[in-house]
Motif scaffolding. Structure first.
Motif, PDB file in Angstrom:
ATOM      1  N   ALA A 196       0.819  -1.201   0.000  1.00  0.00           N
ATOM      2  CA  ALA A 196       0.000   0.000   0.000  1.00  0.00           C
ATOM      3  C   ALA A 196       0.864   1.267   0.000  1.00  0.00           C
ATOM      4  CB  ALA A 196      -0.932   0.003   1.210  1.00  0.00           C
ATOM      5  N   ALA A 197       2.024   1.163   0.632  1.00  0.00           N
ATOM      6  CA  ALA A 197       2.962   2.294   0.628  1.00  0.00           C
ATOM      7  C   ALA A 197       3.767   2.366  -0.655  1.00  0.00           C
ATOM      8  CB  ALA A 197       3.916   2.171   1.821  1.00  0.00           C
ATOM      9  N   ASP A 198       3.601   1.366  -1.518  1.00  0.00           N
ATOM     10  CA  ASP A 198       4.302   1.293  -2.810  1.00  0.00           C
ATOM     11  C   ASP A 198       5.812   1.424  -2.616  1.00  0.00           C
ATOM     12  OD1 ASP A 198       4.596   0.899  -5.476  1.00  0.00           O
ATOM     13  OD2 ASP A 198       3.523   2.698  -6.129  1.00  0.00           O
ATOM     14  N   VAL A 199       6.341   0.529  -1.794  1.00  0.00           N
ATOM     15  CA  VAL A 199       7.766   0.607  -1.493  1.00  0.00           C
ATOM     16  C   VAL A 199       8.629   0.341  -2.718  1.00  0.00           C
ATOM     17  CG1 VAL A 199       7.479   0.064   0.953  1.00  0.00           C
ATOM     18  CG2 VAL A 199       7.815  -1.797  -0.690  1.00  0.00           C
ATOM     19  N   GLU A 200       8.118  -0.445  -3.673  1.00  0.00           N
ATOM     20  CA  GLU A 200       8.894  -0.673  -4.890  1.00  0.00           C
ATOM     21  C   GLU A 200       9.073   0.630  -5.661  1.00  0.00           C
ATOM     22  OE1 GLU A 200       6.791  -3.827  -6.850  1.00  0.00           O
ATOM     23  OE2 GLU A 200       7.979  -5.383  -5.845  1.00  0.00           O
ATOM     24  N   ALA A 201       8.021   1.434  -5.749  1.00  0.00           N
ATOM     25  CA  ALA A 201       8.133   2.741  -6.413  1.00  0.00           C
ATOM     26  C   ALA A 201       9.050   3.666  -5.625  1.00  0.00           C
ATOM     27  CB  ALA A 201       6.753   3.365  -6.575  1.00  0.00           C
ATOM     28  N   ALA A 202       8.996   3.566  -4.300  1.00  0.00           N
ATOM     29  CA  ALA A 202       9.871   4.401  -3.470  1.00  0.00           C
ATOM     30  C   ALA A 202      11.336   4.066  -3.710  1.00  0.00           C
ATOM     31  CB  ALA A 202       9.514   4.220  -1.994  1.00  0.00           C
ATOM     32  N   LEU A 203      11.638   2.776  -3.837  1.00  0.00           N
ATOM     33  CA  LEU A 203      13.014   2.383  -4.144  1.00  0.00           C
ATOM     34  C   LEU A 203      13.421   2.847  -5.531  1.00  0.00           C
ATOM     35  CD1 LEU A 203      12.953  -1.178  -2.554  1.00  0.00           C
ATOM     36  CD2 LEU A 203      14.450   0.709  -1.851  1.00  0.00           C
ATOM     37  N   ALA A 204      12.505   2.783  -6.478  1.00  0.00           N
ATOM     38  CA  ALA A 204      12.810   3.270  -7.823  1.00  0.00           C
ATOM     39  C   ALA A 204      13.125   4.762  -7.797  1.00  0.00           C
ATOM     40  CB  ALA A 204      11.638   2.990  -8.762  1.00  0.00           C
ATOM     41  N   ARG A 205      12.367   5.543  -7.018  1.00  0.00           N
ATOM     42  CA  ARG A 205      12.649   6.976  -6.900  1.00  0.00           C
ATOM     43  C   ARG A 205      14.044   7.213  -6.340  1.00  0.00           C
ATOM     44  NH1 ARG A 205       7.521   7.218  -4.847  1.00  0.00           N
ATOM     45  NH2 ARG A 205       8.261   7.494  -2.693  1.00  0.00           N
ATOM     46  N   LEU A 206      14.398   6.441  -5.344  1.00  0.00           N
ATOM     47  CA  LEU A 206      15.726   6.595  -4.740  1.00  0.00           C
ATOM     48  C   LEU A 206      16.815   6.336  -5.760  1.00  0.00           C
ATOM     49  CD1 LEU A 206      17.464   6.869  -2.084  1.00  0.00           C
ATOM     50  CD2 LEU A 206      17.335   4.368  -1.959  1.00  0.00           C
ATOM     51  N   PHE A 207      16.735   5.195  -6.450  1.00  0.00           N
ATOM     52  CA  PHE A 207      17.802   4.800  -7.359  1.00  0.00           C
ATOM     53  C   PHE A 207      17.816   5.630  -8.649  1.00  0.00           C
ATOM     54  CE2 PHE A 207      17.354   0.699  -4.969  1.00  0.00           C
ATOM     55  CZ  PHE A 207      18.608   0.731  -4.392  1.00  0.00           C
ATOM     56  N   ASP A 208      16.668   6.167  -9.047  1.00  0.00           N
ATOM     57  CA  ASP A 208      16.597   6.909 -10.307  1.00  0.00           C
ATOM     58  C   ASP A 208      16.761   8.409 -10.133  1.00  0.00           C
ATOM     59  OD1 ASP A 208      16.226   4.515 -11.557  1.00  0.00           O
ATOM     60  OD2 ASP A 208      14.050   4.719 -11.790  1.00  0.00           O
ATOM     61  N   GLY A 209      17.102   8.845  -8.931  1.00  0.00           N
ATOM     62  CA  GLY A 209      17.401  10.260  -8.734  1.00  0.00           C
ATOM     63  C   GLY A 209      16.201  11.136  -8.494  1.00  0.00           C
ATOM     64  N   GLY A 210      15.095  10.558  -8.018  1.00  0.00           N
ATOM     65  CA  GLY A 210      13.930  11.365  -7.676  1.00  0.00           C
ATOM     66  C   GLY A 210      14.161  12.157  -6.396  1.00  0.00           C
ATOM     67  N   ILE A 211      13.287  13.127  -6.134  1.00  0.00           N
ATOM     68  CA  ILE A 211      13.396  13.932  -4.917  1.00  0.00           C
ATOM     69  C   ILE A 211      12.897  13.103  -3.743  1.00  0.00           C
ATOM     70  CG2 ILE A 211      12.652  16.030  -3.743  1.00  0.00           C
ATOM     71  CD1 ILE A 211      14.517  16.517  -6.094  1.00  0.00           C
ATOM     72  N   VAL A 212      13.806  12.624  -2.919  1.00  0.00           N
ATOM     73  CA  VAL A 212      13.439  11.843  -1.738  1.00  0.00           C
ATOM     74  C   VAL A 212      13.744  12.607  -0.454  1.00  0.00           C
ATOM     75  CG1 VAL A 212      13.632   9.593  -2.863  1.00  0.00           C
ATOM     76  CG2 VAL A 212      15.664  10.621  -1.830  1.00  0.00           C
ATOM     77  N   ASN A 213      14.604  13.609  -0.532  1.00  0.00           N
ATOM     78  CA  ASN A 213      14.833  14.534   0.589  1.00  0.00           C
ATOM     79  C   ASN A 213      13.902  15.718   0.357  1.00  0.00           C
ATOM     80  OD1 ASN A 213      15.713  16.425   2.448  1.00  0.00           O
ATOM     81  ND2 ASN A 213      17.886  16.063   2.082  1.00  0.00           N
ATOM     82  N   VAL A 214      12.687  15.600   0.868  1.00  0.00           N
ATOM     83  CA  VAL A 214      11.616  16.528   0.514  1.00  0.00           C
ATOM     84  C   VAL A 214      11.854  17.914   1.091  1.00  0.00           C
ATOM     85  CG1 VAL A 214       9.144  16.970   0.734  1.00  0.00           C
ATOM     86  CG2 VAL A 214       9.958  14.660   0.263  1.00  0.00           C
ATOM     87  N   THR A 215      12.310  18.001   2.335  1.00  0.00           N
ATOM     88  CA  THR A 215      12.451  19.318   2.959  1.00  0.00           C
ATOM     89  C   THR A 215      13.548  20.153   2.299  1.00  0.00           C
ATOM     90  OG1 THR A 215      14.025  18.597   4.660  1.00  0.00           O
ATOM     91  CG2 THR A 215      11.682  18.381   5.159  1.00  0.00           C
ATOM     92  N   GLU A 216      14.524  19.500   1.699  1.00  0.00           N
ATOM     93  CA  GLU A 216      15.598  20.221   1.006  1.00  0.00           C
ATOM     94  C   GLU A 216      15.508  20.084  -0.512  1.00  0.00           C
ATOM     95  OE1 GLU A 216      19.462  20.167   3.603  1.00  0.00           O
ATOM     96  OE2 GLU A 216      18.529  18.186   3.788  1.00  0.00           O
ATOM     97  N   GLN A 217      14.460  19.374  -0.981  1.00  0.00           N
ATOM     98  CA  GLN A 217      14.212  19.209  -2.407  1.00  0.00           C
ATOM     99  C   GLN A 217      15.439  18.676  -3.149  1.00  0.00           C
ATOM    100  OE1 GLN A 217      11.168  19.786  -4.555  1.00  0.00           O
ATOM    101  NE2 GLN A 217      10.683  19.031  -2.491  1.00  0.00           N
ATOM    102  N   ARG A 218      15.929  17.530  -2.671  1.00  0.00           N
ATOM    103  CA  ARG A 218      17.128  16.930  -3.252  1.00  0.00           C
ATOM    104  C   ARG A 218      16.933  15.433  -3.446  1.00  0.00           C
ATOM    105  NH1 ARG A 218      21.494  19.281   1.088  1.00  0.00           N
ATOM    106  NH2 ARG A 218      21.592  21.448   0.361  1.00  0.00           N
ATOM    107  N   PRO A 219      17.653  14.874  -4.428  1.00  0.00           N
ATOM    108  CA  PRO A 219      17.762  13.411  -4.479  1.00  0.00           C
ATOM    109  C   PRO A 219      18.770  12.949  -3.435  1.00  0.00           C
ATOM    110  CG  PRO A 219      19.065  14.374  -6.223  1.00  0.00           C
ATOM    111  CD  PRO A 219      18.375  15.522  -5.531  1.00  0.00           C
TER     112      PRO A 219
END
Length: 506
Positions: free
Chosen positions: A66-89
């Motif tokens: 339900a948390a879509d952890v597979e998509a979350a891992l894809a965001r991490l590895f593909d350079g998505g913004i995962v550090n939200v407060t600083e808007q950084r990969p």
């Protein structure tokens, strides 16, 4: 974002299982030991003594989906913004392999390749001279990861350099370290992204003066100007980047001391081990993904079972620094009380992480683990193949690991209340085939990604650390008062303490 209903489902499972002894769950299912184990390369993990049954396990996996952890891992590895407060990969995985795609990742890899070439050149320069000792000066993530790796992999040291670490601003640390070194045969590496970290600059100044100038002063920093002003020649400066957090930075030039200690080949093997765990995290389905299982187990113990602390006990002296490393990784990442959208977190977040090496700690805090009023989940870490010839010692070490995990789970009944062992204490056992650079890299990457997913599951940003800033700002106002240079201290308790210190400082 998780809803209150989602959390209540897990919490109800926890409340239900508190009425079922853990040993009953384990003994009732002969296949549990194999069914609840996973292997990735040289790392094997067994979760059979966690306080979950089939229904709770299914609920946890549903929670992860339900948390879509597979998509979350894809965001991490593909350079998505995962550090939200600083808007950084957060591109630490790009430091060690080719998992992931996208322009940010491609750009990062180009910078990493250039940095590795510069590390090799400086390594060769040092090897060609008469330096025998290198002092790495940093604090927090600039110290804990490299220090752990050098200590854990001492059996793989190539013998060219002895690498030492200096972190604490306490002058005694510098004084005692330098007492055993020769300034004519020593170099120093100052590690600070901003080159404004007070502890590193104060210790760096001691090293610079002790070395007689900046000729053998190296630095790892993003601030070229400040490093130059301090006396570090630009030719001896290695880069740091905003897209690598300090506690994830040992894979970068921050690990230059690791490369000096175990050689380029050993450092490459460390990176390859982490890259192997990256590949597993990115491509393995939720139900058989070791990263997901580890994160869900931590979430279960903290939220569903309401366990406020977690112990890490490596049964290998070379991993003695692992609990300290994990204290920063877990507690700095997950020690938050608001979610990414600013709303309060509805469940507990970071456990207090603590521990130490077995068998030493069996004679200190294991009494409380076995018979204390708090139930503490334990992570036992063992190494199957030792790097020494003392087979009897190693058998005793591993026998103690296995026996302690069994005893914590099963307990023992007795007529004498003082000799009653309640059991029901959950644990995970992680076994490394051997403590090699490859295995250590995989183990540390496992913890990194588990912590990231725990943040995803709770809805918090695991990459910022604003909580450490307030104390730093206040310290800047206290220093002048300690030096007798005036300044107004608004806090009466601090003012009283400053007065007492000045009265006895001499």
């Amino acid at each position: 974002m998780r809803t209150e209903r989602d959390w209540q489902s897990l919490i109800r499972h926890g409340e239900r299982l508190r009425g079922t002894p853990l040993r009953t769950l384990v003994q009732a299912d002969p296949g549990r030991a194999k069914a609840m184990a996973l292997r990735v390369g040289p790392i094997y993990a067994n979760f059979a003594r966690q306080h979950v049954d089939g229904d709770a396990d299914a609920a946890l996996l549903d929670f992860a989906r339900a948390a879509d952890v597979e998509a979350a891992l894809a965001r991490l590895f593909d350079g998505g913004i995962v550090n939200v407060t600083e808007q950084r990969p957060a591109l630490h995985s790009a430091l060690r392999g080719d998992i992931g795609a996208g322009e940010p990742v491609a750009q990062a890899r180009a910078l990493v390749a250039d940095a590795r070439a510069r590390m090799d050149a400086l390594h060769a320069e040092l090897a060609a001279g008469d330096v025998t000792d290198v002092v790495s000066v940093g604090i927090g993530g600039s110290d804990l990861g490299p220090r752990l790796a050098v200590d854990a992999l001492k059996d793989f040291a190539d013998g060219r350099f002895r690498v030492h670490f200096l972190a604490n601003v306490d002058g005694s640390a510098a004084q005692h370290l330098l007492r055993g070194l020769d300034p004519a045969r020593t170099a120093a590496i100052l590690v600070s992204k901003s080159f404004g970290t007070e502890e590193t600059l104060l210790n760096g100044a001691i090293l610079r003066d002790w070395l007689g100038g900046g000729e053998r002063l190296y630095a790892v920093s993003a601030n070229v100007e400040r490093a130059a002003a301090f006396g570090v020649d630009g030719a001896r400066l290695l880069p740091m980047w905003d897209w690598v957090g300090g506690r994830y930075s040992l894979w970068s030039a921050v690990g230059f001391g690791i490369q000096l200690a175990i050689g380029r080949e050993g450092f490459d093997r460390l990176l390859a081990g982490a890259a192997g765990m990256d590949a597993h995290a990115r491509h393995t389905p939720v139900e058989s993904n070791l990263i997901v299982r580890h994160a869900l187990t931590a979430l279960w113990n903290r939220v569903a079972m309401a366990r406020p602390t977690a112990a890490v006990v490596p049964y290998d002296q070379r991993l003695a620094l692992l609990p300290a490393f994990l204290q920063q990784l877990v507690m700095e990442s997950l020690g938050k009380s608001v979610r990414e959208d600013g709303s309060p977190v509805p469940v507990p977040t970071s456990p207090v992480v603590w521990g130490g090496p077995g068998t030493d700690v069996q004679h200190s805090f294991f009494q409380a683990l076995h018979q204390g009023t708090d139930v503490v989940p334990v992570e036992f870490i063992g190494v199957a193949k030792p790097a020494h010839p003392h087979a009897a010692n190693h058998r005793s070490l591993l026998a103690n690991l296995l026996a302690q995990a069994q005893a914590l789970c099963e307990g023992e009944d007795g007529d004498d209340p003082a000799r009653h062992y309640p059991g029901g204490r959950p644990s995970t056992v992680i076994l490394l085939d051997e403590l090699s650079p490859n295995a250590l890299g995989g183990l540390l990457a496992l913890y990194e990604h588990s912590v990231y997913l725990q943040g995803v599951l709770v809805g918090i940003d695991p990459f910022d650390q604003w909580g450490v800033e307030l104390g730093k700002r206040l310290a800047a106002g206290v220093r002048p008062a300690l030096a007798g240079e005036g300044g107004v201290l608004a806090d009466a308790v601090t003012a009283e303490l400053v007065e007492r210190i000045r009265a006895h400082a001499g």
